[in-house]
Scaffold this active site. Structure first.
Site, PDB file in Angstrom:
ATOM      1  N   GLY A  88       9.789  -2.853 -18.276  1.00 24.32           N
ATOM      2  CA  GLY A  88      10.533  -3.201 -17.063  1.00 24.32           C
ATOM      3  C   GLY A  88       9.700  -3.818 -15.960  1.00 24.32           C
ATOM      4  O   GLY A  88      10.110  -3.779 -14.800  1.00 24.32           O
ATOM      5  N   ASN A 128       9.202  -7.002 -15.460  1.00 22.04           N
ATOM      6  CA  ASN A 128       9.994  -8.108 -14.899  1.00 22.04           C
ATOM      7  C   ASN A 128      11.119  -7.573 -14.030  1.00 22.04           C
ATOM      8  O   ASN A 128      11.389  -8.118 -12.959  1.00 22.04           O
ATOM      9  CB  ASN A 128      10.566  -8.982 -16.023  1.00 22.04           C
ATOM     10  CG  ASN A 128       9.585 -10.043 -16.476  1.00 22.04           C
ATOM     11  OD1 ASN A 128       9.364 -11.036 -15.787  1.00 22.04           O
ATOM     12  ND2 ASN A 128       8.970  -9.817 -17.632  1.00 22.04           N
ATOM     13  N   HIS A 165      12.477 -15.666 -22.326  1.00 17.40           N
ATOM     14  CA  HIS A 165      11.803 -15.466 -23.609  1.00 17.40           C
ATOM     15  C   HIS A 165      10.346 -15.911 -23.456  1.00 17.40           C
ATOM     16  O   HIS A 165      10.085 -16.967 -22.880  1.00 17.40           O
ATOM     17  CB  HIS A 165      12.500 -16.277 -24.709  1.00 17.40           C
ATOM     18  CG  HIS A 165      11.924 -15.993 -26.058  1.00 17.40           C
ATOM     19  ND1 HIS A 165      12.236 -14.846 -26.768  1.00 17.40           N
ATOM     20  CD2 HIS A 165      11.008 -16.665 -26.799  1.00 17.40           C
ATOM     21  CE1 HIS A 165      11.549 -14.848 -27.898  1.00 17.40           C
ATOM     22  NE2 HIS A 165      10.798 -15.939 -27.938  1.00 17.40           N
TER      23      HIS A 165
HETATM   24  C1  GAR Z   1       8.838 -10.134 -21.372  1.00 11.26           C
HETATM   25  O1  GAR Z   1       7.652 -10.818 -21.683  1.00 11.26           O
HETATM   26  C2  GAR Z   1      10.042 -10.922 -21.837  1.00 11.26           C
HETATM   27  O2  GAR Z   1       9.846 -12.309 -21.780  1.00 11.26           O
HETATM   28  C3  GAR Z   1      10.171 -10.458 -23.269  1.00 11.26           C
HETATM   29  O3  GAR Z   1       9.916  -9.085 -23.229  1.00 11.26           O
HETATM   30  C4  GAR Z   1       8.942  -8.839 -22.206  1.00 11.26           C
HETATM   31  C5  GAR Z   1       9.410  -7.665 -21.373  1.00 11.26           C
HETATM   32  O4  GAR Z   1       8.395  -7.210 -20.538  1.00 11.26           O
HETATM   33  N1  GAR Z   1      11.477 -10.756 -23.801  1.00 11.26           N
HETATM   34  C6  GAR Z   1      11.678 -11.075 -25.078  1.00 11.26           C
HETATM   35  O5  GAR Z   1      10.780 -11.101 -25.900  1.00 11.26           O
HETATM   36  C7  GAR Z   1      13.134 -11.425 -25.442  1.00 11.26           C
HETATM   37  N2  GAR Z   1      13.218 -11.935 -26.768  1.00 11.26           N
HETATM   38  P1  GAR Z   1       8.728  -6.213 -19.360  1.00 11.26           P
HETATM   39  O6  GAR Z   1       9.549  -5.059 -19.929  1.00 11.26           O
HETATM   40  O7  GAR Z   1       7.412  -5.735 -18.861  1.00 11.26           O
HETATM   41  O8  GAR Z   1       9.502  -6.959 -18.310  1.00 11.26           O
END
Ligand code: GAR
Length: 192
Positions: A13, A15, A105
């Site tokens: 989480g 982001n 992504h």
């Molecule tokens: C992020 O890098 C996002 O781009 C990726 O998961 C990560 C979540 O990080 N999403 C995908 O791979 C979707 N296919 P976070 O939980 O620290 O925000």
């Protein structure tokens, strides 16, 4: 009237936190809700710490979509943001939030996307393929993994001594720098 945003997140989480903080500082929209499918998702604690309501729905509830849609409607959610959300989005939600739901992504789609491609798996595949650059893709969401219309992409180099962790850190910096701002532009452009 300020628009309400919901964030869908399955993982750590970071982001989600960056987006919540951005809008708390700017006041141009409000993150009203964080939804997850994993009771242990770090996104839940991060939302809680920042005073944002957070809820977990079961796999069945996500597959159905109705309970989630009811919750979004009850909170007056105008725009939905996926930030590391790993389940497929049910058609009901895709239709309810057409052109009002976006995903991020961590690669330059259509490269390294699709089912099972998330987080470090994406970075491992980029390194294994010997790519010279990677980046992020922000796109509208549909029923398929990583397929909706692309809104924008941002690039960064892949360095010779990169590991999945160092590449992930570079990609995360790109995400924090661009995702909140792009969401803001889209939300402020919503029709009345
Ligand atoms: C992020 O890098 C996002 O781009 C990726 O998961 C990560 C979540 O990080 N999403 C995908 O791979 C979707 N296919 P976070 O939980 O620290 O925000």
């Amino acid at each position: 009237m300020a628009r309400n945003i919901a964030i869908l997140a399955s993982g750590n989480g970071t982001n989600a936190e960056a987006i919540i903080r951005y809008f708390q500082e700017r006041g141009t929209a409000r993150v009203a809700l964080v939804l997850t499918n994993r009771p242990t998702a770090g996104a839940l604690q991060r939302a809680d710490a920042l005073g944002v309501e957070a809820r977990c729905f079961t796999r069945d509830e996500w597959a159905d979509g109705q309970p989630v849609e009811d919750c979004l409607r009850a909170h007056g959610v105008d725009f939905v943001v996926l930030a590391g959300f790993l389940l497929r989005i049910p058609s009901r939600l895709v239709q309810a939030y057409e052109r009002r739901m976006v995903n991020i992504h961590p690669s330059l789609l259509p490269k390294f996307g699709g089912k099972g491609m998330y987080g470090d798996r994406v970075h491992e595949a980029v390194l294994a393929a010997g790519e010279a650059e990677s980046g992020i893709t922000i796109h509208f969401t549909d029923e398929h993994y990583d397929e909706g219309a692309v809104i924008c992409q941002y690039r960064c180099p892949v360095l010779p001594d990169d590991t999945p962790e160092t590449l992930a850190a570079r990609i995360h910096r790109l995400e924090y720098a661009h995702y909140p701002r792009v969401i803001e532009e889209l939300v402020l452009a919503l029709p009345d």
